[in-house]
Design an enzyme around this catalytic site. Structure first.
Site, short mmCIF file in Angstrom:
data_model
loop_
_atom_site.label_atom_id
_atom_site.label_comp_id
_atom_site.label_asym_id
_atom_site.label_seq_id
_atom_site.Cartn_x
_atom_site.Cartn_y
_atom_site.Cartn_z
N LYS A 83 -5.90 5.34 6.17
CA LYS A 83 -5.81 5.28 4.66
C LYS A 83 -7.03 4.38 4.14
O LYS A 83 -7.29 3.55 4.90
CB LYS A 83 -4.43 4.57 4.47
CG LYS A 83 -4.05 4.22 2.73
CD LYS A 83 -2.77 3.67 2.53
CE LYS A 83 -2.44 3.38 1.34
NZ LYS A 83 -1.15 2.71 0.96
N SER A 160 2.12 4.73 -1.76
CA SER A 160 0.97 5.11 -1.95
C SER A 160 -0.02 5.69 -0.95
O SER A 160 -1.12 6.07 -0.79
CB SER A 160 0.05 3.57 -2.37
OG SER A 160 0.01 2.58 -1.24
N SER A 184 5.50 2.32 0.69
CA SER A 184 4.17 3.08 0.76
C SER A 184 3.93 3.89 1.98
O SER A 184 3.20 4.92 2.01
CB SER A 184 2.84 2.50 0.56
OG SER A 184 2.89 2.07 -1.00
#
Length: 484
Positions: A83, A160, A184
């Site tokens: 990420k 996210s 997330s």
């Protein structure tokens, strides 16, 4: 016989490493296949950076090792994505926001480094909701853009960590790293038919399972954690074992499991989600699991006193601490906020800069959060539970909003509510309490959209929770790949 492209794309992380160890698959061939897959599916916008040359060079180094040396690497040749808010030494870490565009830290996050030391290969950085402050991954920063759900590119993948989830679901990689502050890793896992894990955070110090100090662009140190994501729970267990050095997996007998069903997290669900989740319960009950309804009346009221008070106050100190420690191009919260591209994230930063929850923070941390943790502990002990189980999200994926990044949603025609609140309701309490949570696929709606179920455990029960997840997944199975 060499594996075909389709056979390579179907491999789980565990299967891929086994094939490389056995000599049935060369790391260079596998990386080349996945790089081609990533290029072909660029329209999903799952990745912000594709490390083509670096990944192929790393694969060549794995293939050049003597077989006995390669066999000692538990992740030999495994391609992953990381990420975009997790520090990587050779690739940008921008957290999807303009003020950090192109910034490259001096070192890898410890969780990343442990995977690399075990033979993993970073294929690229995964797109995300700007600054991790959202659950849609509809990033409106010019260099990022919205992530699209592989099961329907007009829909959100969740966030996210939506880029990591989309890349895994689309068979661009078998596994990767996300982060989880309120849901997330688990929300995007649920909406893309994959698996997402939030490890224990506990007190944020000695009880924290993953230690990545100043190595992740933060929201709140009390709640933030790196978390592995993959297509199977066994793959999560593999990555978690490498990151922590804890490889033990207890034996789980479905016939001896007592799993609680917390009433507040089974209310107000979309009918399509509840139908899939109830069907999963029936299948697990037939396999021997005992389900125990539990009331937990204080769960949501306590969480309401904890969640925002921590998540929208701690960034005032945590964000500049990361900026300064990493010698970022900007050094203040105000400088980051000034260039935020997504309206929903800008609104969150307005609350942070105004410190709207500053007056509630101390009590949230010292009074209400301990009460929430005790509420969980009392429920587990009082009902002799091994885990709690509930739908990860109240609804399946919805259309993405390319104007605001997030919008309002209606559940079965009810009054529209805030999209972030709707998706966070079931995942946020575990985050606020610092307990571990795991989302795995429960099935698909009639519209062929994935639905996830989450299991939560007590602080420190991570490996047992993963073992339970493996046992449940053997009954529920995995979802078919999206048609792309």
């Amino acid at each position: 016989m060499a594996l075909t492209v389709d056979e390579q794309l179907a491999l789980s992380a565990t299967e891929a490493v086994a094939a490389i160890h056995a000599g049935r698959l060369k790391a260079t061939d596998y990386v080349a296949t996945l790089l081609a897959r990533a290029a072909a599916l660029a329209r999903l916008n799952a990745l912000t950076v594709l490390a083509m040359e670096e990944a192929l060079a790393a694969a060549q180094r794995i293939d050049a090792l003597p077989p006995d040396v390669r066999a000692q690497l538990p992740l030999a040749g495994l391609p992953i994505v990381v990420k975009d808010n997790i520090n990587t030494r050779d690739l940008p870490t921008s957290a999807g926001t303009p003020s950090l565009e192109g910034f490259i830290p001096d070192s890898n996050a410890p969780s990343v480094q442990r995977l690399l030391d075990a033979g993993a290969i970073v294929l690229g950085k995964a797109n995300m909701h700007e600054l991790a402050l959202g659950i849609t991954s509809t990033n409106l920063a010019p260099h990022a853009g919205p992530v699209r759900n592989p099961y329907d590119p007009s829909l959100i993948p969740g966030g996210s960590s939506g880029g990591t989830a989309a890349a895994i679901a689309a068979r661009i990689v078998p596994a990767g790293l996300g982060t989880d502050t309120g849901g997330s890793t688990r929300i995007p896992a649920a909406l893309t038919g994959t698996v997402g894990f939030r490890p224990s955070v506990g007190d944020g110090k000695t009880q924290r399972r993953y230690h990545d100090p100043n190595a992740v662009v933060p929201i709140a140190h009390t709640r933030d954690t790196v978390g592995p994501m993959a297509r199977t729970v066994a793959d999560i267990a593999l990555l978690d074992g490498v990151i922590t050095g804890d490889h033990t997996l207890p034996v789980v007998d479905l016939g001896h499991l007592r799993i609680g069903l917390p009433a507040p997290l089974w209310e107000g669900l979309a009918k399509s989600v509840e139908s899939v989740a109830r069907d999963a319960l029936e299948r697990l009950e037939t396999a021997g699991v005992t389900f125990v309804p539990v009331e937990m009346p204080d769960l949501l009221p306590l969480n309401a006193r904890v969640g925002s008070a921590i998540a929208l106050h701690e960034p005032r100190e945590d964000v500049p601490a990361w900026l300064v420690a990493n010698r970022a191009p900007v050094q203040t919260v105000e400088a980051v906020a000034a260039r935020i591209a997504s309206p929903d994230v800008r609104a969150a930063y307005d609350a942070i800069l105004a410190d709207r929850f500053g007056g509630d923070y101390y009590e949230a941390l010292t009074v209400w959060r301990p009460q929430l943790q005790r509420h969980y502990a009392d429920t587990f002990v009082g009902h002799q539970l091994d885990a709690l189980l509930f739908p990860t999200t109240r609804l399946a994926a919805v259309p993405l909003d390319e104007i605001n990044g997030s919008s309002k949603v209606s559940i079965d025609g009810a009054e529209p509510i805030d999209e972030m609140s709707a998706y966070l309701r079931n995942t946020d309490p575990a985050s606020a309490a610092g307990i571990p949570g795991l989302s795995l696929a429960a099935g698909m709606t009639k519209e062929r959209l994935p639905v996830g179920i989450e299991i939560d455990g007590l602080i420190g029960s991570d490996r047992r929770l993963l073992a339970i997840g493996i046992a449940l997944e053997q009954v529920l199975g995995q979802l078919p790949a999206p048609v792309l």
